[in-house]
Scaffold this active site. Structure first.
Site, PDB file in Angstrom:
ATOM      1  N   ALA A 181       0.840  -1.204   0.000  1.00  0.00           N
ATOM      2  CA  ALA A 181       0.000   0.000   0.000  1.00  0.00           C
ATOM      3  C   ALA A 181       0.873   1.251   0.000  1.00  0.00           C
ATOM      4  O   ALA A 181       0.621   2.203  -0.741  1.00  0.00           O
ATOM      5  CB  ALA A 181      -0.941   0.010   1.199  1.00  0.00           C
ATOM      6  N   TYR A 182       1.922   1.251   0.802  1.00  0.00           N
ATOM      7  CA  TYR A 182       2.840   2.386   0.829  1.00  0.00           C
ATOM      8  C   TYR A 182       3.456   2.597  -0.555  1.00  0.00           C
ATOM      9  O   TYR A 182       3.469   3.714  -1.077  1.00  0.00           O
ATOM     10  CB  TYR A 182       3.942   2.140   1.869  1.00  0.00           C
ATOM     11  CG  TYR A 182       4.996   3.224   1.892  1.00  0.00           C
ATOM     12  CD1 TYR A 182       4.819   4.354   2.684  1.00  0.00           C
ATOM     13  CD2 TYR A 182       6.151   3.133   1.124  1.00  0.00           C
ATOM     14  CE1 TYR A 182       5.774   5.362   2.709  1.00  0.00           C
ATOM     15  CE2 TYR A 182       7.113   4.130   1.142  1.00  0.00           C
ATOM     16  CZ  TYR A 182       6.917   5.242   1.931  1.00  0.00           C
ATOM     17  OH  TYR A 182       7.853   6.238   1.941  1.00  0.00           O
ATOM     18  N   GLY A 183       3.983   1.537  -1.153  1.00  0.00           N
ATOM     19  CA  GLY A 183       4.598   1.644  -2.474  1.00  0.00           C
ATOM     20  C   GLY A 183       3.636   2.159  -3.529  1.00  0.00           C
ATOM     21  O   GLY A 183       4.005   2.980  -4.375  1.00  0.00           O
ATOM     22  N   THR A 185       1.025   4.084  -3.030  1.00  0.00           N
ATOM     23  CA  THR A 185       0.751   5.512  -2.822  1.00  0.00           C
ATOM     24  C   THR A 185       1.940   6.363  -3.222  1.00  0.00           C
ATOM     25  O   THR A 185       1.768   7.473  -3.734  1.00  0.00           O
ATOM     26  CB  THR A 185       0.369   5.815  -1.355  1.00  0.00           C
ATOM     27  OG1 THR A 185       1.454   5.461  -0.484  1.00  0.00           O
ATOM     28  CG2 THR A 185      -0.896   5.085  -0.948  1.00  0.00           C
ATOM     29  N   LYS A 186       3.153   5.875  -3.016  1.00  0.00           N
ATOM     30  CA  LYS A 186       4.326   6.656  -3.415  1.00  0.00           C
ATOM     31  C   LYS A 186       4.480   6.680  -4.938  1.00  0.00           C
ATOM     32  O   LYS A 186       4.992   7.651  -5.497  1.00  0.00           O
ATOM     33  CB  LYS A 186       5.590   6.133  -2.723  1.00  0.00           C
ATOM     34  CG  LYS A 186       5.598   6.439  -1.231  1.00  0.00           C
ATOM     35  CD  LYS A 186       5.429   7.935  -0.978  1.00  0.00           C
ATOM     36  CE  LYS A 186       5.412   8.303   0.476  1.00  0.00           C
ATOM     37  NZ  LYS A 186       5.380   9.747   0.703  1.00  0.00           N
TER      38      LYS A 186
END
Length: 198
Positions: A181-183, A185-186
């Site tokens: 999820a972090y990847g 969004t980035k």
């Protein structure tokens, strides 16, 4: 107004910011997440050492006060102010803009550095709803709100300004399996920045 995406690597950030140091004012975000806080703090410190005025913020009043105290001691500079701001909340970001304008009159540089991985390094299938919501609302929605408010601010300044969006792991398209999820969004930081530049 100029909008730039910067990789979260400190060496790259240093290179990009060399040309714009000695500006009148800087606004940036320091978040509750460890990596964002470390990068944001280091940027604030470098801008202060170069003689700039700096505004910092965090979701926590305690973190703001602690960072202000440390920055003033470590740099010997007093022209740094801070306020509480949750970038996921439009009203908070509008209050941050008002605070910055009150303290500094105009903003030359706005750095969007907020980021969250919800303190979680596990496969997506194991992520809770709360973790996913925190990551997406901070990293994507928060970035959009901050860009919107910074653009509105700078379009009304005679000399404009520069907006820097700090990306992170996944922004280059490489997989981030233990924090998908972090990847994701980035990766959206790259698209949003390019869309706003077009």
């Amino acid at each position: 107004m100029k909008l730039v995406e910067v990789n979260a690597s400190w060496s790259i950030a240093t290179w990009v910011f060399e040309d714009i140091l000695n500006s009148h004012a800087v606004a940036f975000y320091e978040t509750n997440e460890y990596e964002g806080s470390r990068i944001g703090y280091a940027l604030a410190k470098e801008f202060l050492k170069a003689g700039d005025s700096v505004i910092i913020c965090s979701r926590s009043d305690e973190r703001v006060l602690s960072a202000l105290d440390r920055l003033r001691v470590e740099t010997g500079k007093q022209h740094v102010w801070g306020t509480k701001c949750d970038v996921r909340e439009g009203e908070d970001v509008k209050n941050l803009v008002a605070f910055a304008k009150h303290k500094l009159k105009y903003i030359d540089i706005w750095i969007n550095n907020a980021g969250s991985n919800a303190y979680s390094f596990k496969p997506l299938a194991e992520a809770s709803d709360e973790d996913l919501i925190q990551v997406v609302t901070t990293n994507t929605l928060g970035l959009m709100i901050c860009c919107r408010e910074a653009i509105n601010l700078m379009q009304n300044q005679p000399r404009g300004g520069h907006i820097f969006n700090i990306d992170g792991a996944g922004s280059d398209g490489r997989p981030t399996p233990r924090f998908a999820a972090y990847g994701a969004t980035k990766r959206s930081v790259v698209h949003l920045t390019k869309s706003l530049q077009a």
